[in-house]
Design a protein around this motif. Structure first.
Motif, short mmCIF file in Angstrom:
data_model
loop_
_atom_site.label_atom_id
_atom_site.label_comp_id
_atom_site.label_asym_id
_atom_site.label_seq_id
_atom_site.Cartn_x
_atom_site.Cartn_y
_atom_site.Cartn_z
N ILE A 1 0.67 -1.06 0.00
CA ILE A 1 -0.11 -0.05 0.00
C ILE A 1 0.74 1.25 0.13
N ARG A 2 0.54 2.22 -1.03
CA ARG A 2 1.25 3.56 -0.91
C ARG A 2 0.99 4.15 0.13
N ARG A 3 1.96 4.94 0.74
CA ARG A 3 1.76 6.10 1.99
C ARG A 3 2.48 6.91 1.69
N CYS A 4 2.17 7.96 2.76
CA CYS A 4 2.75 9.32 2.68
C CYS A 4 3.76 9.59 3.83
N ALA A 5 4.98 9.61 3.55
CA ALA A 5 5.97 10.29 4.64
C ALA A 5 6.20 11.60 4.56
N ILE A 6 5.58 12.01 5.71
CA ILE A 6 5.83 13.77 5.81
C ILE A 6 7.23 13.83 6.36
N VAL A 7 8.02 14.56 5.68
CA VAL A 7 9.44 14.58 6.03
C VAL A 7 9.53 16.17 6.68
N LEU A 8 10.39 16.08 7.87
CA LEU A 8 10.32 17.24 8.81
C LEU A 8 11.68 17.67 9.02
N ASP A 9 11.55 19.15 9.14
CA ASP A 9 12.90 19.61 9.39
C ASP A 9 13.28 19.18 10.96
N PRO A 10 14.60 18.96 11.19
CA PRO A 10 14.64 18.28 12.66
C PRO A 10 14.55 19.44 13.44
N ASP A 11 14.80 20.60 13.35
CA ASP A 11 14.35 21.74 14.42
C ASP A 11 13.04 21.91 14.67
N LEU A 12 12.89 21.66 16.20
CA LEU A 12 11.46 21.59 16.69
C LEU A 12 11.17 22.99 17.23
N ILE A 13 10.16 23.68 17.01
CA ILE A 13 10.05 24.84 17.26
C ILE A 13 8.73 24.89 18.54
N ARG A 14 8.82 25.17 19.82
CA ARG A 14 7.80 25.13 20.77
C ARG A 14 6.91 26.32 20.38
N THR A 15 5.68 26.21 20.71
CA THR A 15 4.66 27.10 20.55
C THR A 15 3.95 27.38 21.84
N GLN A 16 3.11 28.32 21.77
CA GLN A 16 2.44 28.56 22.99
C GLN A 16 1.40 27.34 22.95
N SER A 17 1.09 27.20 24.50
CA SER A 17 0.05 25.77 24.39
C SER A 17 -1.22 26.26 24.04
N SER A 18 -1.74 25.30 23.36
CA SER A 18 -3.19 25.54 22.80
C SER A 18 -4.37 24.10 22.86
N LEU A 19 -5.34 24.10 23.42
CA LEU A 19 -5.84 23.04 23.97
C LEU A 19 -6.63 22.38 22.59
N ARG A 20 -6.61 21.18 22.52
CA ARG A 20 -7.06 20.42 21.22
C ARG A 20 -7.79 19.32 21.72
N ARG A 21 -9.05 18.88 21.27
CA ARG A 21 -9.82 17.71 21.58
C ARG A 21 -9.10 16.81 20.73
N PRO A 22 -9.14 15.34 20.93
CA PRO A 22 -8.76 14.23 20.44
C PRO A 22 -9.29 14.27 18.90
N PHE A 23 -8.80 13.52 18.03
CA PHE A 23 -8.96 13.40 16.70
C PHE A 23 -8.20 12.30 16.16
N GLN A 24 -8.47 11.70 14.84
CA GLN A 24 -7.76 10.63 14.34
C GLN A 24 -7.16 11.38 13.14
N GLY A 25 -6.02 10.71 12.64
CA GLY A 25 -5.21 11.17 11.52
C GLY A 25 -4.71 12.43 11.86
N TRP A 26 -4.53 13.12 10.51
CA TRP A 26 -4.26 14.61 10.66
C TRP A 26 -5.31 15.49 10.13
N ARG A 27 -5.25 16.82 10.39
CA ARG A 27 -5.97 17.84 9.79
C ARG A 27 -5.27 18.84 9.18
N TYR A 28 -6.06 19.70 8.42
CA TYR A 28 -5.33 21.06 7.83
C TYR A 28 -5.43 22.08 8.98
N LEU A 29 -4.69 22.92 9.12
CA LEU A 29 -4.76 23.83 10.12
C LEU A 29 -4.43 25.24 9.56
N ASN A 30 -5.13 26.11 9.34
CA ASN A 30 -4.86 27.47 8.58
C ASN A 30 -3.84 28.22 9.49
#
Length: 143
Positions: free
Chosen positions: A82-111
């Motif tokens: 099965i074909r899958r997508c590997a989302i390749v990331l910058d190794p630098d992790l940037i901390r953000t201000q905390s923001s509450l999120r409810r659980p969800f499955q998979g990934w979602r778009y975020l404007n």
């Protein structure tokens, strides 16, 4: 100038940002060129917008706590064919201000307008607040 869009994803099984970093340091979570990746079943339809400066925002213990810039999307075929997508990331992790999120499955778009801001310069290395305290502060709108 084209706009970008972000992704948002739960970091399942991690207790904090350091756990996410530790997982990404394992060979299983890296590309052949040593970059961190996240493999998913679905290929984002908005690929050009993601690759135009988008990040993946990580939800850890119910809070967005950090992000990583998306560098590319690699095709990966599993042992099941099965074909899958590997989302390749910058190794630098940037901390953000905390923001509450409810659980969800998979990934979602975020404007970008809905994404939490990065921590101000000088605060990115501060010890994070305990998750329960961050959650309580986010619930009342302080974080």
């Amino acid at each position: 100038m084209e706009k970008h869009v972000n992704l948002i994803k739960l970091s399942v099984g991690t207790e904090g940002v350091d756990d996410l970093l530790a997982w990404q340091a394992t060979p299983r979570a890296q590309t052949k060129d040593g970059l961190p990746r996240h493999v998913t079943r679905m290929w984002p339809k908005r690929e050009p917008e993601i690759l135009n400066g988008g990040s993946i925002y990580w939800v850890v213990k119910g809070l967005i706590q950090c992000r990583q810039r998306v560098l590319r999307l690699d095709e990966q075929t599993g042992a099941d064919g099965i074909r899958r997508c590997a989302i390749v990331l910058d190794p630098d992790l940037i901390r953000t201000q905390s923001s509450l999120r409810r659980p969800f499955q998979g990934w979602r778009y975020l404007n970008p307008a809905d994404a939490p801001p990065d921590l101000p310069i000088g605060r990115e290395d501060e010890e994070p607040l305990p998750v329960d305290l961050s959650r309580a502060l986010a619930e009342i709108g302080i974080l």
